[in-house]
Write an enzyme that holds these catalytic residues in place. Structure first.
Site, PDB file in Angstrom:
ATOM      1  N   GLY A 297       0.828  -1.202   0.000  1.00  0.00           N
ATOM      2  CA  GLY A 297       0.000   0.000   0.000  1.00  0.00           C
ATOM      3  C   GLY A 297       0.859   1.247   0.000  1.00  0.00           C
ATOM      4  O   GLY A 297       1.936   1.278  -0.607  1.00  0.00           O
ATOM      5  N   VAL A 301       0.168   4.507   5.610  1.00  0.00           N
ATOM      6  CA  VAL A 301      -0.346   3.338   6.311  1.00  0.00           C
ATOM      7  C   VAL A 301       0.785   2.368   6.625  1.00  0.00           C
ATOM      8  O   VAL A 301       0.757   1.668   7.642  1.00  0.00           O
ATOM      9  CB  VAL A 301      -1.464   2.657   5.495  1.00  0.00           C
ATOM     10  CG1 VAL A 301      -1.980   1.414   6.212  1.00  0.00           C
ATOM     11  CG2 VAL A 301      -2.606   3.635   5.262  1.00  0.00           C
ATOM     12  N   GLY A 302       1.806   2.333   5.771  1.00  0.00           N
ATOM     13  CA  GLY A 302       2.960   1.498   6.054  1.00  0.00           C
ATOM     14  C   GLY A 302       3.593   1.840   7.395  1.00  0.00           C
ATOM     15  O   GLY A 302       4.009   0.954   8.159  1.00  0.00           O
ATOM     16  N   GLU A 319       5.619  -3.277   0.979  1.00  0.00           N
ATOM     17  CA  GLU A 319       5.690  -3.021  -0.457  1.00  0.00           C
ATOM     18  C   GLU A 319       4.910  -1.742  -0.713  1.00  0.00           C
ATOM     19  O   GLU A 319       3.679  -1.744  -0.760  1.00  0.00           O
ATOM     20  CB  GLU A 319       5.102  -4.205  -1.239  1.00  0.00           C
ATOM     21  CG  GLU A 319       5.862  -5.500  -1.066  1.00  0.00           C
ATOM     22  CD  GLU A 319       7.278  -5.453  -1.640  1.00  0.00           C
ATOM     23  OE1 GLU A 319       7.568  -4.522  -2.428  1.00  0.00           O
ATOM     24  OE2 GLU A 319       8.084  -6.324  -1.301  1.00  0.00           O
ATOM     25  N   CYS A 353       1.645   0.252  -8.966  1.00  0.00           N
ATOM     26  CA  CYS A 353       2.683   0.845  -8.118  1.00  0.00           C
ATOM     27  C   CYS A 353       4.006   1.014  -8.841  1.00  0.00           C
ATOM     28  O   CYS A 353       4.791   1.894  -8.494  1.00  0.00           O
ATOM     29  CB  CYS A 353       2.874   0.015  -6.849  1.00  0.00           C
ATOM     30  SG  CYS A 353       3.377  -1.691  -7.136  1.00  0.00           S
TER      31      CYS A 353
END
Length: 544
Positions: A297, A301-302, A319, A353
């Protein structure tokens, strides 16, 4: 829907409606989430009775009510829980497009803590360790795609407007190839690897390493490739002999429902649990202790995931993404360059991504590249991409609004058309883009390709190195010197010459980011290593 775009209710039937958000003194913030086990058959797939008939427990998901999870141990736990929930609320909002409650129904339910405990209990039996169990699960996962592929293709079309061909090429067949590669090599990968022993330990001493399963792992998937990016890591976890909690993206509700329906049907539900839902469910999951967390994501949020993992000293694979540049050198075949750039950029409506985020090139090449890119877009999608069955849609209106706000960042070479009601944004190329313009401030993650002009290779390298390390760097050049300099003088998760995205399809190559674009790696053997512990073993016989 609430004013924030969050559904106020989620249910499996008209007789089992439960509040998702509950009440709060601040309507813009959620309360601390809470949970209740929902009994009875689920909305999707066979009933629990049909699973138990063959000796397999149903794989459940959590449905949340407005009641507290239980007393927190102290005020610090309470505060940590609340802050985590608020941060996730801000970053993982549910879609605001045409979704309905019917498309977002959860599967059979149990609380995350119970699901993790159940999986951990089974892991401790050693049932996941035999090679036969691991390969059996991989073959079952493969069978799910071969037998239910059309259902997944329809779900992907409903969520993202993906064509059947694109759904198979980038999600279904991609994952099947990952499974096949793992099945072909798994026994070899699992063999102990000998290690040299110093002479001072004696000629009778021996040493080696073995791969041990980690235990219970959590895989959190994004919405842009909601099947592939959930199940490719799951392939590695099952190959490693782990139990898996799989969290599909709530922003791809049709695909999430298909995964929640079919994974428990095909896989060993004693070892695999699916948790559907949004912020409350993700919050509750992150409070549990896992042996590894794999998240795909964004970086915001990581950081939340990594913070939650740190409380249990849980290792993570992140990732993420970033702005992946594409350098176009002087003197290249621009028709070929443009065709490959357009194909890589506008796949999945740019929501990839590792898609080229922007082009770096000299002014003269930029002018010549513009008409070549316009021609390439026409070749791919025709004069009206909106009518093309091969062109996707933006996932929801929130992302659509974010993307259309970037269209004024440069001169439109091709595209620019959009329809909010259809979540359609045409493949767009922008020229004359300033490095500080809005489109260059964050990952675009959509079908907009800016062209940024630099004098030459030296300036292009400086431009790349002055910014966060990208997930991928692409270059189109015929010069060996240029290739060498880009390889030696820049840092990126992956480096591709001449063809964007293609490095993901090479099973022997690792995929992962560096710095802001992520940490850790997977695909093929690297997935097995990610979800395993390489244990050192030394044997020195007692007999002289």
């Amino acid at each position: 829907m609430t004013s924030t775009g969050i559904p106020s209710r989620r249910y499996c039937s008209s007789t089992r409606k439960q509040s998702l958000i509950g009440t709060s003194s601040n309507p813009g913030r959620p309360p601390i989430p809470s949970g209740r086990t929902v009994t009875g058959s689920g909305c999707h797939g066979p009933s629990p009775r049909s699973f138990r008939a063959v000796g397999i427990a149903p794989s459940p998901v959590t449905v949340f009510t407005g009641r507290p999870l239980g007393r927190t141990r102290d005020k610090l736990d309470y505060l940590n829980h609340w802050c985590l929930h608020v941060l996730l609320f801000d970053q993982l909002r549910l879609p605001t497009g045409n979704e309905t409650e019917d498309t977002m129904r959860p599967h059979e339910a149990e609380q995350p803590a119970d699901a993790v405990a159940r999986l951990r209990e089974f892991f401790r039996t050693g049932g996941t360790k035999p090679l036969a169990w691991r390969t059996g699960q991989l073959r079952a996962l493969r069978a799910m795609f071969t037998e239910r592929g059309e259902d997944f293709a329809e779900a992907l079309h409903a969520d993202l407007g993906k064509s059947r061909a694109e759904a198979y090429r980038t999600e279904i067949d991609f994952t099947v190839r990952e499974i096949d590669h793992t099945l072909e090599h798994l026994e070899e990968w699992l063999r102990p690897e000998p290690a040299a022993v110093p002479a001072r330990l004696g000629a009778d001493a021996s040493a080696w390493t073995v791969l041990d399963p980690l235990g219970v792992v959590l895989v959190i998937a994004p919405w842009n490739y909601p099947a592939q990016l959930l199940l490719s890591p799951v392939v590695g976890a099952l190959a490693a002999g782990d139990c898996v909690v799989a969290k599909p993206s709530e922003l791809a509700p049709a695909t999430s429902a298909a995964l929640a329906r079919y994974l428990p049907e095909y896989l060993d539900a004693r070892a695999v649990a699916v948790v559907e839902g949004g912020v409350p469910e993700t919050t509750a999951l992150l409070e549990q202790r896992f042996d590894h967390i794999f998240y795909t994501g964004n970086g915001v949020v990581g950081r939340i995931v990594m913070t939650a993992a740190a409380r249990h000293l849980t290792p993570v694979t992140l990732e993420l993404g970033g702005k992946s540049p594409a350098f176009v050198d002087r003197g290249t075949d621009l028709r070929t360059v443009a065709a490959r750039l357009a194909a890589g950029k506008f796949l999945n409506a740019g929501q990839t991504c590792v898609a080229p985020d922007y082009v770096l090139t000299d002014p003269e090449t930029a002018r010549a590249l513009e008409p070549a890119l316009a021609e390439a877009v026409g070749t791919l999608y025709g004069d009206d991409p909106a009518a093309s069955g091969e062109y996707g849609r933006i996932v929801n209106t929130r992302h659509f609004d974010r993307l259309t706000a970037l269209l004024d960042s440069g001169r439109v070479v091709v595209g620019g058309g959009h329809d909010r009601s259809a979540k359609y944004l045409a493949p767009t190329v922008l020229a004359g883009v300033h490095p500080d313009s809005p489109v260059m401030r964050e990952e675009i993650f959509g079908p907009i390709l800016p062209i940024v002009e630099v004098p030459g290779l030296d300036e292009a390298i400086d431009f790349i190195n002055e910014r966060d390390k990208p997930l991928a760097l692409y270059a189109f050049t015929d010069s060996d010197t240029t290739r060498r300099r880009l390889a030696e003088e820049t840092s990126s998760g992956g480096l591709g010459f001449g063809l964007p995205l293609a490095h993901l399809t090479v099973p022997e190559l690792p995929f992962g980011g560096v710095g802001e674009s992520g940490m850790g790696r997977y695909h093929g053997r690297y997935s097995l290593e990610t979800f395993s512990h390489r244990k050192a073993v030394l044997d020195k016989p007692l007999a002289a």
